[in-house]
Write a protein that holds these residues in place. Structure first.
Motif, PDB file in Angstrom:
ATOM      1  N   PRO A 138     -19.616 101.962  -9.596  1.00  0.00           N
ATOM      2  CA  PRO A 138     -19.220 103.113 -10.624  1.00  0.00           C
ATOM      3  C   PRO A 138     -19.957 103.071 -11.955  1.00  0.00           C
ATOM      4  N   ASN A 139     -20.294 101.900 -12.279  1.00  0.00           N
ATOM      5  CA  ASN A 139     -21.042 101.837 -13.599  1.00  0.00           C
ATOM      6  C   ASN A 139     -22.585 102.078 -13.488  1.00  0.00           C
ATOM      7  N   HIS A 194     -16.735  97.547  -8.364  1.00  0.00           N
ATOM      8  CA  HIS A 194     -17.227  97.050  -9.726  1.00  0.00           C
ATOM      9  C   HIS A 194     -18.539  97.302 -10.369  1.00  0.00           C
ATOM     10  N   ALA A 195     -19.599  97.405  -9.571  1.00  0.00           N
ATOM     11  CA  ALA A 195     -20.734  97.616  -9.924  1.00  0.00           C
ATOM     12  C   ALA A 195     -21.334  98.986  -9.770  1.00  0.00           C
ATOM     13  N   GLU A 206      -5.033  94.049  -9.825  1.00  0.00           N
ATOM     14  CA  GLU A 206      -6.156  94.144  -8.585  1.00  0.00           C
ATOM     15  C   GLU A 206      -5.979  93.003  -7.734  1.00  0.00           C
ATOM     16  N   ASN A 254     -13.693  96.052 -16.650  1.00  0.00           N
ATOM     17  CA  ASN A 254     -14.754  96.748 -16.000  1.00  0.00           C
ATOM     18  C   ASN A 254     -14.624  98.286 -16.959  1.00  0.00           C
ATOM     19  N   PRO A 255     -15.834  98.816 -17.497  1.00  0.00           N
ATOM     20  CA  PRO A 255     -15.375 100.038 -18.300  1.00  0.00           C
ATOM     21  C   PRO A 255     -15.040 101.150 -17.399  1.00  0.00           C
ATOM     22  N   ALA A 256     -15.250 101.023 -16.127  1.00  0.00           N
ATOM     23  CA  ALA A 256     -15.231 102.246 -15.139  1.00  0.00           C
ATOM     24  C   ALA A 256     -13.411 102.325 -14.449  1.00  0.00           C
ATOM     25  N   HIS A 257     -12.805 101.354 -14.874  1.00  0.00           N
ATOM     26  CA  HIS A 257     -11.386 101.539 -14.187  1.00  0.00           C
ATOM     27  C   HIS A 257     -10.096 101.253 -15.293  1.00  0.00           C
TER      28      HIS A 257
END
Lengths: 539, 326
Positions: free
Chosen positions: B244-245, B241-242, A121, A110-113
């Motif tokens: 934030p993007n 997971h979804a 996780e 996931n690019p956000a974490h």
């Protein structure tokens, strides 16, 4: 590879049948396959794309992806019936006792974490360990997987580390809860050969260290030979054969398995010529005027021959092709075609100059307009470059279809009605339609299965013999290079490392980078990886 | 300097440039309006000399470019000029500063916009996220259909229905939202409930549908499958997971709708007799009160630019590729 002591049965799948939904109807993807895996064993699952190996691998976790359904069979994981288990029960197993390593780590993170958060996780979420323990353990795993600066790499985001590092972080993520089973789903397919070796070594060591059972899915026999204790071959959703790795490699029984081995054996007789069709002279090129990607590149391409450009991703192979076609004008240096300089930019070239250089792409899918029929796709350059109209175009299209070994019934089909190999053939026909002198093939076989690859390569060789076409063949696959080239150019970080006849480049002594590249290509020998690690450690 | 800060400053600069061009457009389009204040106030009967004298007094006899330069120079110093209204042919000058006319109205409009936003944004996000979580269920279909219905109904009609239901049949809320400056806060909130509710119903659909679509478009990503295969629960997959993007497209749509709350609500103001800036501008246009029209138009433009700027910044800071470069 050392033979391990077999543990108890961990996974037992009987008569698995899975249907998938596509083209408005249900198809059988898996047609009754059995699979048994003991604790600590590594099974290699190989086959072409569409053989159902990935679907079967995920089914071993009790997971069927959207658009698929399990229609029959039993899946037992350590005494738990995964077919009957509820979603919540399966979720409890996933990420704690069963882990999954995906094909493209770059897409699967996931690019956000931050990496460390994603690594732990599942471990923390399933209360296997506390956050603190899991993080400390993750650092140990990063160390074991030989990631650079293991203490701090976890604080980075996925886009901040390389593909090979990401794949190792993903292995750490899978290993974090110390699962009983890991599914490796083509984990090195997206990597360069030089990176692949490091990842393979890291994954194999860690699986051995913790005695984890694994299912290793790949289409690359040489890779699976390094990893697996035994190999199962799948085709069209059915098992072809299963045997212990050494036995499978030395004495494959079924004709299909033998044919998989045979693909690696096409080889072209090298033929050297001094009649230069295209010459690139001291070319520098940059994207956006700032990011310099080509440094003083000079390449000579003899007429009617095949020059293969090899190198890992980022080496400037495709950029070179863009310079030749005029898509990226060079910032200095020139491109000579039949001795006369070509204008740097596409818009400054005349139609005849455009016609003489054609291109075939890696993704045949995206290189064709999905709304045009094969006849329109191939007919367009016939009209545009050769000025033919009406009946003459159709006749020429049929001729071209014959040339690429397809019959004229294809003329009204849409790209979506073709297989991967057929699509690539249509792209070849489209390039031929312009009656070019030089065709640039950019990774044209990378997206194809080995058997289909062989067909395309043979076709390209035949066309060269009949029509005298010159090829510039861009690839990262050394086996393809051996099969098709007369000369080889090795590129690294935007520079040409060396250029020369195939026989010279492929035989020692090599410059350092060529040596690294060539020695990293997996061989069909289960001891190859051990030997390589040994020799690199010694060297 | 951090590259994100540099980008933000650059966007800010671009915003100022945009505002400058918008001021040109505003000024020239008002120039193109037929008639002028002099004629409008003095009426048909006025002689040419009186009109000319009046125009001279207001500075309307100067060439357009000079008036533009004067105007933009004083705006840059925070001076929006003096309103034309209040001047009469008799020579009595009861005109007021534009800022004194606009400021209380703008405050009212911002109050109502904030009120509607506080209800509608969380509601839209909640509905969008839950609809994505239970996609294709009855709930999802119901939410989609209901919000589509409210967005497809003209806003004055929504307003009248609400008045009928909540003010007339059940006298819970006042149907008039005539607030005054010295009104206590809770009274203000109570009186503006119906307009706020009307606006909520009008804008929630757009934001909710974008939230749902942005999340669902991500659900096919390999990292979402990976999260599922790590045993992450369905709600966590969406939230952690979804979502934030998905912030960048959602923020854009929210900014667009918030801007609408400030600049596009004149119909609702009229229905509820709410003293907002929209009504002020419409009145100013009818009386050719050019300084007020220009000030309002500039405020509206600035609202769009600022809100879109904020959406841009949210898009940047929620993208780790930009926030944490290699």
């Amino acid at each position: 590879m050392t033979t391990k002591k077999k543990g108890d049965v961990l996974v037992e799948m009987r008569d698995i049948r899975i249907d998938g939904f596509s083209d408005e109807r249900w198809h059988q993807i898996i047609k009754g396959v059995d699979l048994t895996l003991h604790r600590g064993e590594v099974m290699g699952l190989i086959g072409e794309s569409g053989a159902g190996k990935s679907t079967l691998g995920k089914a071993a976790m009790g997971y069927t992806q959207p658009g698929c359904k399990l229609v029959g069979g039993t899946i037992m994981f350590d005494g738990i019936d995964l077919v009957k288990a509820s979603e919540a029960e399966k979720r409890k197993l996933w990420g704690s006792r069963i882990a999954y390593v995906a094909q493209s780590a770059a897409a699967a993170f996931n690019p956000a974490h931050r990496l460390i958060d994603q690594t732990v996780e599942a471990t923390v979420g399933h209360h296997v360990q506390s956050g603190e323990e899991a993080r400390a353990d993750a650092v140990e795993l990063y160390k074991a997987l030989q990631l650079p600066s293991p203490e701090t790499i976890g604080g980075r985001y996925p886009h901040q580390v390389s593909g090979g590092q990401l794949q190792r972080v993903m292995t750490a993520m899978a290993m974090s809860p110390r699962p009983d089973l890991i599914i490796f789903d083509e984990p090195t397919t997206a990597l360069d050969v030089t990176t692949q070796v490091e990842v393979l070594v890291a994954m194999r060591n860690i699986v051995e260290q913790f005695n984890t059972a694994a299912i290793y899915i790949t289409h690359d026999l040489a890779v699976v030979a390094q990893m697996a204790d035994f190999i199962k071959v799948l085709r069209y959703g059915e098992e072809v054969e299963e045997a212990e790795t050494r036995k499978m490699l030395s004495k494959p029984e079924m004709p299909y398995t033998k044919s998989l081995w045979a693909v690696r054996s096409i080889e072209k007789q090298e033929d050297i010529s001094d009649d230069i069709a295209l010459e690139i002279r001291n070319v520098d090129a940059a994207y956006g005027g700032t990011v310099k990607v080509l440094h003083d590149v000079s390449i000579r391409i003899p007429r009617g021959r095949t020059v293969a450009v090899v190198g890992e991703s980022g080496s400037g192979k495709s950029t070179t092709a863009r310079v030749i076609t005029g898509l990226l004008p060079p910032s200095s240096g020139e491109v000579l075609f039949n001795g006369t300089p070509l204008p740097g930019a596409l818009k400054d070239r005349n139609r005849d100059q455009l016609r003489r250089i054609q291109m075939i792409y890696q993704m045949a899918d995206t290189a064709m307009n999905p709304r045009q029929t094969v006849g329109e796709i191939i007919g367009r350059p016939v009209e545009f470059y050769l000025g033919k109209r009406g009946k003459a175009v159709e006749e020429r299209v049929i001729e071209l279809l014959k040339l690429i070994e397809l019959d004229e019934s294809f003329i009204d089909r849409l790209p979506s009605e073709l297989s991967g190999g057929q699509k690539q053939r249509i792209c070849i026909a489209r390039a031929l339609a312009a009656e070019p002198e030089l065709i640039i093939c950019d990774e044209v076989t990378s997206a194809l299965d080995q058997i289909v690859q062989e067909g395309i390569l043979k076709l390209l060789l035949r066309l060269q013999k009949e029509l005298g076409i010159t090829y510039l063949f861009i690839t990262h696959d050394i086996a393809t290079v051996k099969a098709i080239s007369d000369e080889i150019v090795v590129m690294f970080q935007g520079k040409v490392v060396e250029q020369g006849p195939k026989s010279e480049i492929l035989s020692p002594p090599h410059p350092d980078y060529t040596e690294l590249l060539l020695s990293s290509v997996p061989e069909m020998d289960p001891d190859w990886l051990d030997g390589l690690v040994g020799s690199r450690a010694a060297g | 300097m951090h590259p994100v800060l540099a980008t933000v400053l650059q966007r800010l600069g671009l915003g100022v440039v945009t505002l400058f061009f918008v001021s040109l457009i505003i000024f020239s389009s008002i120039e193109m309006l037929p008639g002028d204040f002099g004629e409008a106030v003095l009426g048909q009967a006025a002689t040419e000399e009186t009109v000319a004298a009046f125009r001279r007094e207001l500075g309307l006899d100067k060439p357009a470019w000079l008036r533009y330069v004067d105007w933009i120079a004083s705006v840059a110093q925070g001076d929006f000029g003096t309103s034309f209204s209040g001047r009469a042919s008799s020579g009595v000058d009861r005109s007021r500063e534009v800022i004194d006319l606009v400021a209380p109205r703008l405050w009212n409009t911002l109050f109502l916009a904030a009120y509607a936003a506080v209800i509608s944004v969380p509601l839209a996000l909640f509905l969008g996220i839950t609809a994505a979580l239970y996609r294709n269920s009855f709930y999802d279909r119901f939410v989609n259909a209901a919000t589509l219905t409210t967005i497809s109904t003209p806003e004055f009609f929504v307003a009248y229905i609400l008045i009928l239901l909540l003010a007339s049949l059940n006298p819970w809320f006042p149907s008039l939202a005539n607030v005054t400056a010295d009104m206590p806060l809770w009274e203000r909130i109570y009186r503006t409930s119906l307009p706020a509710l009307t606006l909520t119903l009008v804008i929630v659909a757009h934001m909710m549908r974008m939230t749902r679509a942005a999340i669902i478009s991500l659900l096919a990503s390999p990292y979402i499958e990976m999260a599922k295969l790590k045993g992450v629960s369905a709600s966590q997959v969406i939230l952690k997971h979804a979502l934030p993007n998905a912030w960048a497209p959602i923020a854009t749509v929210i900014a667009f709708n918030l801007a609408y709350l400030v600049v596009g609500v004149v119909v609702v103001e009229v229905v509820f007799v709410y003293p907002g800036i929209g009504q002020l501008m419409v009145d100013a246009v009818t009386t050719r009160d050019i300084p007020v029209v220009q000030a309002c138009a500039l405020i509206f433009a600035a609202t769009y630019i600022i809100l879109n700027l904020i959406a841009d910044i949210i898009g940047i800071v929620t993208n780790p590729r930009l926030l944490h470069p290699r």
